[in-house]
Design an enzyme around this catalytic site. Structure first.
Site, PDB file in Angstrom:
ATOM      1  N   GLY A  21       0.824  -1.217   0.000  1.00  0.00           N
ATOM      2  CA  GLY A  21       0.000   0.000   0.000  1.00  0.00           C
ATOM      3  C   GLY A  21       0.846   1.250   0.000  1.00  0.00           C
ATOM      4  O   GLY A  21       0.414   2.325   0.414  1.00  0.00           O
ATOM      5  N   ALA A  22       2.076   1.124  -0.522  1.00  0.00           N
ATOM      6  CA  ALA A  22       3.073   2.195  -0.375  1.00  0.00           C
ATOM      7  C   ALA A  22       2.920   3.322  -1.393  1.00  0.00           C
ATOM      8  O   ALA A  22       3.684   4.283  -1.365  1.00  0.00           O
ATOM      9  CB  ALA A  22       4.484   1.601  -0.461  1.00  0.00           C
ATOM     10  N   ASP A  69      -0.135  -7.089  -6.514  1.00  0.00           N
ATOM     11  CA  ASP A  69      -1.536  -7.119  -6.082  1.00  0.00           C
ATOM     12  C   ASP A  69      -1.599  -8.071  -4.895  1.00  0.00           C
ATOM     13  O   ASP A  69      -1.369  -9.282  -5.043  1.00  0.00           O
ATOM     14  CB  ASP A  69      -2.422  -7.610  -7.238  1.00  0.00           C
ATOM     15  CG  ASP A  69      -3.902  -7.601  -6.880  1.00  0.00           C
ATOM     16  OD1 ASP A  69      -4.237  -7.648  -5.674  1.00  0.00           O
ATOM     17  OD2 ASP A  69      -4.729  -7.548  -7.806  1.00  0.00           O
ATOM     18  N   VAL A  70      -1.910  -7.540  -3.707  1.00  0.00           N
ATOM     19  CA  VAL A  70      -1.843  -8.371  -2.499  1.00  0.00           C
ATOM     20  C   VAL A  70      -2.820  -9.546  -2.529  1.00  0.00           C
ATOM     21  O   VAL A  70      -2.678 -10.490  -1.751  1.00  0.00           O
ATOM     22  CB  VAL A  70      -2.075  -7.538  -1.209  1.00  0.00           C
ATOM     23  CG1 VAL A  70      -0.979  -6.511  -1.003  1.00  0.00           C
ATOM     24  CG2 VAL A  70      -3.467  -6.891  -1.177  1.00  0.00           C
ATOM     25  N   SER A 151      -8.206  -2.147  11.971  1.00  0.00           N
ATOM     26  CA  SER A 151      -8.992  -0.906  12.024  1.00  0.00           C
ATOM     27  C   SER A 151      -9.808  -0.900  13.299  1.00  0.00           C
ATOM     28  O   SER A 151     -10.114  -1.971  13.850  1.00  0.00           O
ATOM     29  CB  SER A 151      -9.952  -0.850  10.839  1.00  0.00           C
ATOM     30  OG  SER A 151     -10.899   0.182  11.025  1.00  0.00           O
ATOM     31  N   TYR A 164     -15.830  -4.681   5.551  1.00  0.00           N
ATOM     32  CA  TYR A 164     -14.563  -4.136   6.059  1.00  0.00           C
ATOM     33  C   TYR A 164     -14.324  -4.599   7.494  1.00  0.00           C
ATOM     34  O   TYR A 164     -13.235  -5.051   7.844  1.00  0.00           O
ATOM     35  CB  TYR A 164     -14.645  -2.615   5.974  1.00  0.00           C
ATOM     36  CG  TYR A 164     -13.388  -1.859   6.307  1.00  0.00           C
ATOM     37  CD1 TYR A 164     -12.326  -1.797   5.427  1.00  0.00           C
ATOM     38  CD2 TYR A 164     -13.275  -1.172   7.520  1.00  0.00           C
ATOM     39  CE1 TYR A 164     -11.181  -1.073   5.723  1.00  0.00           C
ATOM     40  CE2 TYR A 164     -12.143  -0.442   7.830  1.00  0.00           C
ATOM     41  CZ  TYR A 164     -11.100  -0.396   6.925  1.00  0.00           C
ATOM     42  OH  TYR A 164      -9.961   0.330   7.227  1.00  0.00           O
ATOM     43  N   ALA A 167     -13.329  -8.223   7.578  1.00  0.00           N
ATOM     44  CA  ALA A 167     -11.943  -8.425   7.148  1.00  0.00           C
ATOM     45  C   ALA A 167     -10.968  -7.971   8.234  1.00  0.00           C
ATOM     46  O   ALA A 167     -10.010  -8.671   8.572  1.00  0.00           O
ATOM     47  CB  ALA A 167     -11.681  -7.663   5.856  1.00  0.00           C
ATOM     48  N   LYS A 168     -11.235  -6.801   8.798  1.00  0.00           N
ATOM     49  CA  LYS A 168     -10.294  -6.240   9.772  1.00  0.00           C
ATOM     50  C   LYS A 168     -10.318  -7.016  11.091  1.00  0.00           C
ATOM     51  O   LYS A 168      -9.312  -7.094  11.793  1.00  0.00           O
ATOM     52  CB  LYS A 168     -10.603  -4.758  10.001  1.00  0.00           C
ATOM     53  CG  LYS A 168     -10.350  -3.890   8.758  1.00  0.00           C
ATOM     54  CD  LYS A 168      -8.899  -3.905   8.326  1.00  0.00           C
ATOM     55  CE  LYS A 168      -8.610  -2.917   7.207  1.00  0.00           C
ATOM     56  NZ  LYS A 168      -7.199  -2.902   6.819  1.00  0.00           N
TER      57      LYS A 168
HETATM   58  N1  LIG Z   1      -7.460   6.062   6.643  1.00  0.00           N
HETATM   59  C1  LIG Z   1      -8.153   5.559   7.639  1.00  0.00           C
HETATM   60  O1  LIG Z   1      -8.985   6.228   8.265  1.00  0.00           O
HETATM   61  C2  LIG Z   1      -7.924   4.130   8.058  1.00  0.00           C
HETATM   62  C3  LIG Z   1      -8.452   3.718   9.287  1.00  0.00           C
HETATM   63  C4  LIG Z   1      -8.250   2.409   9.713  1.00  0.00           C
HETATM   64  C5  LIG Z   1      -7.539   1.537   8.916  1.00  0.00           C
HETATM   65  N2  LIG Z   1      -7.043   1.960   7.724  1.00  0.00           N
HETATM   66  C6  LIG Z   1      -6.312   0.983   6.931  1.00  0.00           C
HETATM   67  O2  LIG Z   1      -5.033   1.476   6.652  1.00  0.00           O
HETATM   68  C7  LIG Z   1      -4.555   0.896   5.447  1.00  0.00           C
HETATM   69  C8  LIG Z   1      -4.063   2.010   4.531  1.00  0.00           C
HETATM   70  O3  LIG Z   1      -5.155   2.852   4.221  1.00  0.00           O
HETATM   71  P1  LIG Z   1      -5.003   4.337   3.734  1.00  0.00           P
HETATM   72  O4  LIG Z   1      -5.895   5.141   4.567  1.00  0.00           O
HETATM   73  O5  LIG Z   1      -3.575   4.686   3.594  1.00  0.00           O
HETATM   74  O6  LIG Z   1      -5.710   4.170   2.302  1.00  0.00           O
HETATM   75  P2  LIG Z   1      -5.260   4.627   0.838  1.00  0.00           P
HETATM   76  O7  LIG Z   1      -6.421   4.339  -0.036  1.00  0.00           O
HETATM   77  O8  LIG Z   1      -4.714   5.995   0.892  1.00  0.00           O
HETATM   78  O9  LIG Z   1      -4.054   3.623   0.510  1.00  0.00           O
HETATM   79  C9  LIG Z   1      -4.284   2.253   0.309  1.00  0.00           C
HETATM   80  C10 LIG Z   1      -3.216   1.731  -0.634  1.00  0.00           C
HETATM   81  O10 LIG Z   1      -3.430   0.329  -0.800  1.00  0.00           O
HETATM   82  C11 LIG Z   1      -3.249   0.020  -2.174  1.00  0.00           C
HETATM   83  N3  LIG Z   1      -4.002  -1.167  -2.559  1.00  0.00           N
HETATM   84  C12 LIG Z   1      -5.346  -1.326  -2.620  1.00  0.00           C
HETATM   85  N4  LIG Z   1      -5.631  -2.542  -3.092  1.00  0.00           N
HETATM   86  C13 LIG Z   1      -4.447  -3.169  -3.313  1.00  0.00           C
HETATM   87  C14 LIG Z   1      -4.091  -4.444  -3.824  1.00  0.00           C
HETATM   88  N5  LIG Z   1      -5.011  -5.332  -4.181  1.00  0.00           N
HETATM   89  N6  LIG Z   1      -2.786  -4.739  -3.901  1.00  0.00           N
HETATM   90  C15 LIG Z   1      -1.833  -3.842  -3.570  1.00  0.00           C
HETATM   91  N7  LIG Z   1      -2.096  -2.616  -3.124  1.00  0.00           N
HETATM   92  C16 LIG Z   1      -3.400  -2.282  -2.991  1.00  0.00           C
HETATM   93  C17 LIG Z   1      -3.799   1.255  -2.905  1.00  0.00           C
HETATM   94  O11 LIG Z   1      -3.352   1.308  -4.240  1.00  0.00           O
HETATM   95  C18 LIG Z   1      -3.288   2.370  -2.030  1.00  0.00           C
HETATM   96  O12 LIG Z   1      -2.013   2.801  -2.430  1.00  0.00           O
HETATM   97  C19 LIG Z   1      -5.722   0.101   4.868  1.00  0.00           C
HETATM   98  O13 LIG Z   1      -5.560  -1.254   5.211  1.00  0.00           O
HETATM   99  C20 LIG Z   1      -6.911   0.698   5.571  1.00  0.00           C
HETATM  100  O14 LIG Z   1      -7.980  -0.200   5.662  1.00  0.00           O
HETATM  101  C21 LIG Z   1      -7.206   3.237   7.275  1.00  0.00           C
END
Ligand SMILES: NC(=O)c1ccc[n+]([C@@H]2O[C@H](COP(=O)([O-])OP(=O)(O)OC[C@H]3O[C@@H](n4cnc5c(N)ncnc54)[C@H](O)[C@@H]3O)[C@@H](O)[C@H]2O)c1
Length: 259
Positions: A21-22, A69-70, A151, A164, A167-168
């Site tokens: 997710g970088a 793709d994870v 989450s 969600y 999953a979490k």
């Molecule tokens: N932002 C929030 O409020 C929040 C809260 C709790 C948990 N999270 C979790 O934190 C993590 C990061 O979220 P974020 O807020 O940075 O979201 P974001 O959408 O900014 O980033 C998510 C990244 O994951 C990548 N991604 C999605 N599907 C993918 C796949 N199949 N293979 C590889 N990469 C993939 C995307 O391309 C993106 O770069 C996630 O797991 C999200 O559920 C976020």
């Protein structure tokens, strides 16, 4: 015990790290933080990670990008094989990639089967595949550390997060299971449960919804991706007697009374 280095010497310098997710958000902030602390970072994402890599390098860090793709086991195998070829080992895995369901309503009744499958494949299966891909080489190298992003939705019911939250919640169960199975081989596995963090995942959320999310925290604002990254770095750097835990980094959300 005597072969443990002094704690004050804990460092991420030259540790081999993989961050999913970088391309943006929390994953990008994590990759940048680890690179800034001297780790050799592989930035994995389904999207282009060149901007993250360039930012890491601009700050004097070392990073490379890989398209992965994870949800796809073959992508993990190829991605981790590349890291092993470059560095000979994987010390750290941050499983950050994740999605929320944008395909359908996300209630138990309104959710479509396709949306459920996609969220579970990304947010839960992706984490399993990641751990499966790195743990054997971590054991071979004498140990490693993994942080999985869960989450606060795993801990309480929230609006429109049925797939969600499932999953979490699974991420927490799987984190404990992996910690139990591989802790004796010095592979330490923990999870973080972020509050609402200001990243692109929030999409076109209205200012009113942002304010409501901020108010749900004791610290009345949205979190920053860097604030999750800093907890990941802490667990990687310092957390040598910590495994199987879930750390809320949520501005006090999980401690707040209903008041
Ligand atoms: N932002 C929030 O409020 C929040 C809260 C709790 C948990 N999270 C979790 O934190 C993590 C990061 O979220 P974020 O807020 O940075 O979201 P974001 O959408 O900014 O980033 C998510 C990244 O994951 C990548 N991604 C999605 N599907 C993918 C796949 N199949 N293979 C590889 N990469 C993939 C995307 O391309 C993106 O770069 C996630 O797991 C999200 O559920 C976020």
């Amino acid at each position: 015990m005597s072969d443990l280095p002094p704690l004050q010497e804990a460092t991420l310098r030259d540790k081999v790290a993989v961050v999913t997710g970088a391309a943006q958000g929390i994953g990008r902030a994590t990759a940048l933080r680890l690179a800034a602390e001297g780790a050799l970072v592989t930035c994995a994402d389904i999207k282009d990670t060149r901007e993250t890599v360039a930012l890491a390098e601009k700050e004097g860090g070392q990073a490379v990008g890989v398209e992965l793709d994870v949800r796809v086991a073959a992508d993990w195998e190829a991605g981790i094989a590349g890291v092993l070829e470059r560095h000979g080992r994987v010390d750290l895995l941050a499983n950050v990639a994740g999605i929320v369901n944008m395909q359908s309503e996300d209630t138990v009744v309104g959710l479509t089967e396709e949306a459920w499958d996609n969220v579970l494949a990304t947010d839960l299966k992706g984490i399993w595949l990641g751990m499966r891909a790195v743990i054997p080489s971590m054991i071979e190298a004498g140990g490693g550390r993994i942080v999985n992003i869960s989450s606060l939705a795993a801990l309480r019911g929230l609006p429109n997060l049925a797939s969600y939250s499932a999953a979490k919640g699974g991420v927490i169960g799987l984190t404990q299971q992996a910690a139990f199975e591989y802790g004796p081989r010095n592979v330490l596995v923990n999870a973080i449960a972020p509050g609402t963090i200001d990243t692109p995942i929030l999409g076109d959320i209205t200012p009113e919804m942002k304010a409501a999310n901020a108010r749900a925290h004791i610290i009345d604002r949205l979190g920053l991706p860097e604030e999750i990254a800093s907890m990941v770095a802490y667990l990687f750097r310092e957390g040598r007697f910590v495994t199987g835990q879930v750390y809320p980094v949520d501005g006090g959300w999980s401690a707040k009374g209903n008041y």
